[in-house]
Write a protein that holds these residues in place. Structure first.
Motif, PDB file in Angstrom:
ATOM      1  N   ALA C  14       0.840  -1.201   0.000  1.00  0.00           N
ATOM      2  CA  ALA C  14       0.000   0.000   0.000  1.00  0.00           C
ATOM      3  C   ALA C  14       0.877   1.254   0.000  1.00  0.00           C
ATOM      4  CB  ALA C  14      -0.930  -0.011   1.212  1.00  0.00           C
ATOM      5  N   ARG C  15       1.951   1.212   0.802  1.00  0.00           N
ATOM      6  CA  ARG C  15       2.827   2.381   0.854  1.00  0.00           C
ATOM      7  C   ARG C  15       3.551   2.592  -0.476  1.00  0.00           C
ATOM      8  NH1 ARG C  15       6.755   2.572   5.810  1.00  0.00           N
ATOM      9  NH2 ARG C  15       7.884   1.026   4.599  1.00  0.00           N
ATOM     10  N   GLU C  16       3.972   1.503  -1.107  1.00  0.00           N
ATOM     11  CA  GLU C  16       4.672   1.641  -2.393  1.00  0.00           C
ATOM     12  C   GLU C  16       3.726   2.140  -3.482  1.00  0.00           C
ATOM     13  OE1 GLU C  16       7.795   1.585  -2.398  1.00  0.00           O
ATOM     14  OE2 GLU C  16       8.007   0.727  -0.395  1.00  0.00           O
ATOM     15  N   LEU C  17       2.486   1.662  -3.465  1.00  0.00           N
ATOM     16  CA  LEU C  17       1.483   2.159  -4.416  1.00  0.00           C
ATOM     17  C   LEU C  17       1.281   3.655  -4.229  1.00  0.00           C
ATOM     18  CD1 LEU C  17      -1.381  -0.493  -4.366  1.00  0.00           C
ATOM     19  CD2 LEU C  17      -0.331   0.480  -6.413  1.00  0.00           C
ATOM     20  N   ALA C  18       1.156   4.070  -2.970  1.00  0.00           N
ATOM     21  CA  ALA C  18       0.932   5.491  -2.686  1.00  0.00           C
ATOM     22  C   ALA C  18       2.130   6.316  -3.158  1.00  0.00           C
ATOM     23  CB  ALA C  18       0.693   5.687  -1.188  1.00  0.00           C
ATOM     24  N   ALA C  19       3.337   5.817  -2.881  1.00  0.00           N
ATOM     25  CA  ALA C  19       4.541   6.562  -3.268  1.00  0.00           C
ATOM     26  C   ALA C  19       4.601   6.731  -4.790  1.00  0.00           C
ATOM     27  CB  ALA C  19       5.787   5.838  -2.772  1.00  0.00           C
ATOM     28  N   LEU C  20       4.097   5.725  -5.501  1.00  0.00           N
ATOM     29  CA  LEU C  20       4.169   5.760  -6.961  1.00  0.00           C
ATOM     30  C   LEU C  20       3.102   6.661  -7.571  1.00  0.00           C
ATOM     31  CD1 LEU C  20       5.549   4.501  -9.444  1.00  0.00           C
ATOM     32  CD2 LEU C  20       3.909   2.626  -9.312  1.00  0.00           C
ATOM     33  N   SER C  21       1.930   6.728  -6.947  1.00  0.00           N
ATOM     34  CA  SER C  21       0.813   7.361  -7.663  1.00  0.00           C
ATOM     35  C   SER C  21       0.156   8.525  -6.935  1.00  0.00           C
ATOM     36  CB  SER C  21      -0.249   6.305  -7.975  1.00  0.00           C
ATOM     37  OG  SER C  21      -0.823   5.831  -6.791  1.00  0.00           O
ATOM     38  N   ASP C  22       0.415   8.706  -5.642  1.00  0.00           N
ATOM     39  CA  ASP C  22      -0.304   9.775  -4.931  1.00  0.00           C
ATOM     40  C   ASP C  22      -0.016  11.137  -5.554  1.00  0.00           C
ATOM     41  OD1 ASP C  22      -1.645   8.186  -3.221  1.00  0.00           O
ATOM     42  OD2 ASP C  22      -0.734   8.949  -1.385  1.00  0.00           O
ATOM     43  N   GLY C  23      -1.088  11.865  -5.819  1.00  0.00           N
ATOM     44  CA  GLY C  23      -0.969  13.209  -6.366  1.00  0.00           C
ATOM     45  C   GLY C  23      -0.580  13.248  -7.832  1.00  0.00           C
ATOM     46  N   ARG C  24      -0.523  12.079  -8.485  1.00  0.00           N
ATOM     47  CA  ARG C  24      -0.118  12.055  -9.899  1.00  0.00           C
ATOM     48  C   ARG C  24      -1.342  11.715 -10.743  1.00  0.00           C
ATOM     49  NH1 ARG C  24       4.974   8.831 -10.824  1.00  0.00           N
ATOM     50  NH2 ARG C  24       4.907  10.155 -12.652  1.00  0.00           N
ATOM     51  N   HIS C  25      -2.095  12.729 -11.113  1.00  0.00           N
ATOM     52  CA  HIS C  25      -3.407  12.525 -11.718  1.00  0.00           C
ATOM     53  C   HIS C  25      -3.350  12.041 -13.154  1.00  0.00           C
ATOM     54  CE1 HIS C  25      -5.311  15.379  -8.521  1.00  0.00           C
ATOM     55  NE2 HIS C  25      -4.807  14.278  -8.017  1.00  0.00           N
ATOM     56  N   GLU C  26      -2.159  12.044 -13.751  1.00  0.00           N
ATOM     57  CA  GLU C  26      -2.045  11.538 -15.124  1.00  0.00           C
ATOM     58  C   GLU C  26      -1.972  10.008 -15.146  1.00  0.00           C
ATOM     59  OE1 GLU C  26       0.141  13.035 -13.281  1.00  0.00           O
ATOM     60  OE2 GLU C  26       2.222  12.720 -13.918  1.00  0.00           O
ATOM     61  N   VAL C  27      -1.860   9.391 -13.976  1.00  0.00           N
ATOM     62  CA  VAL C  27      -1.868   7.920 -13.906  1.00  0.00           C
ATOM     63  C   VAL C  27      -3.308   7.419 -14.071  1.00  0.00           C
ATOM     64  CG1 VAL C  27      -1.510   5.915 -12.391  1.00  0.00           C
ATOM     65  CG2 VAL C  27       0.164   7.789 -12.401  1.00  0.00           C
ATOM     66  N   GLY C  28      -3.497   6.453 -14.970  1.00  0.00           N
ATOM     67  CA  GLY C  28      -4.825   5.874 -15.150  1.00  0.00           C
ATOM     68  C   GLY C  28      -4.899   4.438 -14.653  1.00  0.00           C
ATOM     69  N   GLY C  29      -3.734   3.775 -14.568  1.00  0.00           N
ATOM     70  CA  GLY C  29      -3.729   2.387 -14.118  1.00  0.00           C
ATOM     71  C   GLY C  29      -2.374   1.991 -13.575  1.00  0.00           C
ATOM     72  N   ILE C  30      -2.399   1.119 -12.586  1.00  0.00           N
ATOM     73  CA  ILE C  30      -1.165   0.605 -12.001  1.00  0.00           C
ATOM     74  C   ILE C  30      -1.239  -0.909 -12.026  1.00  0.00           C
ATOM     75  CG2 ILE C  30       0.330   0.589  -9.961  1.00  0.00           C
ATOM     76  CD1 ILE C  30      -1.282   3.167  -9.127  1.00  0.00           C
ATOM     77  N   GLY C  31      -0.268  -1.518 -12.693  1.00  0.00           N
ATOM     78  CA  GLY C  31      -0.157  -2.971 -12.674  1.00  0.00           C
ATOM     79  C   GLY C  31       0.780  -3.364 -11.552  1.00  0.00           C
ATOM     80  N   CYS C  32       0.574  -4.551 -11.039  1.00  0.00           N
ATOM     81  CA  CYS C  32       1.322  -4.968  -9.857  1.00  0.00           C
ATOM     82  C   CYS C  32       1.499  -6.471  -9.887  1.00  0.00           C
ATOM     83  CB  CYS C  32       0.513  -4.526  -8.638  1.00  0.00           C
ATOM     84  SG  CYS C  32       1.020  -5.205  -7.064  1.00  0.00           S
TER      85      CYS C  32
END
Lengths: 88, 149, 149, 88
Positions: C14-32
């Motif tokens: 959860a922390r790594e996901l947040a670090a990668l995408s928080d506040g970055r609104h151009e992200v539409g999808g995250i694969g994991c």
């Protein structure tokens, strides 16, 4: 026979155009398939006509399963009309 | 073994991962996808509002999950889809797929999200900074993606 | 934008996901992808012990991440690989890939884990309930998977 | 010329067979490529011979990059030998 009572649901912009989320209708004798139902509903008033104006954008579910227009409905069925889905 | 939920609240990815795999030593890999509300300078979106067909949604997600579990030999999967108003950057959907081996886990993740996009009854409307709201149109590319499988 | 770490400690998805995408609104999808220590009744494993080539590991992971970011137009990615002794059920590796659209995010996730498996200098030994330890052999299938890309 | 000083690293079962994680060696004149280095190391003693006995299972990195056996090394290079990787 007096016709078939159906629960009709509308979603997204079809709901907005019809002006209703759901309505109970009695389809008259002679209206037996979902395609016939579409034609009958569209002829009810301008709001319904507008919702159904582009058949390419109308999807149908019968009792919560996708269905095609040649399928026949039964009394008490739940029929939903909605545009192509956009979830995910 | 599928967990299916439609909810307004955020989901906790770490908790869902743990629920899917803790104590299950036969799991070798878990694939995951998180979809988020996207906003770019060219197409600014303040929020998405998600509507769904309660009842049919859960049925269709359960059916998709069952197909995925069978086809990819999953040890379990999770699909959580949020509804209501979701501001830019918020998570919309979570897909998890646990399998003995990584390729099945990753393929199932793609399968689940592709089919969810084309067959689960959700509809998005976009709110823009000028106060307008418009319905998002379905993408041809999504149908093509689902038909690959 | 890549985050690369080799560590003994568990990671917090959860922390790594947040670090990668928080506040970055151009992200539409995250694969994991999360890889875990697998143990089955037919092939019981009490733990894996992971050895690596410190220095080359970080270089090779950074090179793989850079290739993925370029090829799939990623907005960022994360690769965390654990080393040392990991009991059955423990997470070994985390891959995250954030992209504007879901297909790139999912493809990049597969690309990263496939290449990591064949070109990052890690070696696993398996401990079994009888107290034995054996080196895990490389799988032909992993080379085939990496060559798809 | 007195030969080339190299830092040699071994990993996984190659480390166990050689009995060393690393060693500094001086490759004699005439040993110039990684392939020649393998032959020279394997001839040193039984432990090295055992580590290198199956060339199909030996991977080589020169200064932390995968390298093939026809590559030439230079003084001070770091050369690592290890089995096929099994991470992930």
């Amino acid at each position: 026979m007096d016709g078939t009572t159906l629960e009709i649901l509308y979603f997204a912009w079809m709901r907005q155009r019809v002006g209703l989320a759901s309505e109970r209708v009695v389809a008259p004798p002679g209206i037996a398939t979902l395609g016939e139902l579409v034609g009958w509903l569209a002829a009810r008033d301008a709001a319904h006509a507008s919702a159904f104006e582009n058949p390419r954008l109308v999807r149908v579910a019968l009792n919560q399963e996708f269905a095609s227009l040649n399928v026949r409905f039964a009394p008490g069925d739940e029929v939903a009309f909605f545009p192509p889905v956009t979830g995910g | 073994m599928a967990t299916i939920r439609v909810q307004a609240e955020p989901f906790d990815v770490a908790r869902e991962l743990a629920a899917l795999s803790d104590g299950r030593h036969e799991v070798g890999g878990i694939g995951c996808f998180v979809g988020t509300v996207r906003s770019t300078p060219e197409r600014e979106v303040t929020a998405l509002t998600l509507e769904h067909y309660s009842g049919m949604t859960e049925r269709s997600l359960a059916a998709i999950a069952e197909r995925a579990e069978e086809r990819f030999g999953l040890l379990g999967c999770t699909v959580i889809h949020r509804v209501g108003r979701l501001p830019a950057g918020e998570a919309i959907v979570l897909v998890l797929a646990a399998a003995p081996h990584r390729q099945d886990a990753l393929d199932a993740t793609g399968f689940l999200i592709d089919w969810l996009k084309t067959s689960a009854p959700f509809w998005k409307s976009e709110s823009t900074p000028d106060g307008q709201t418009r319905w998002v149109e379905a993408r041809e590319a999504d149908d093509t993606a689902a038909r690959r499988w």
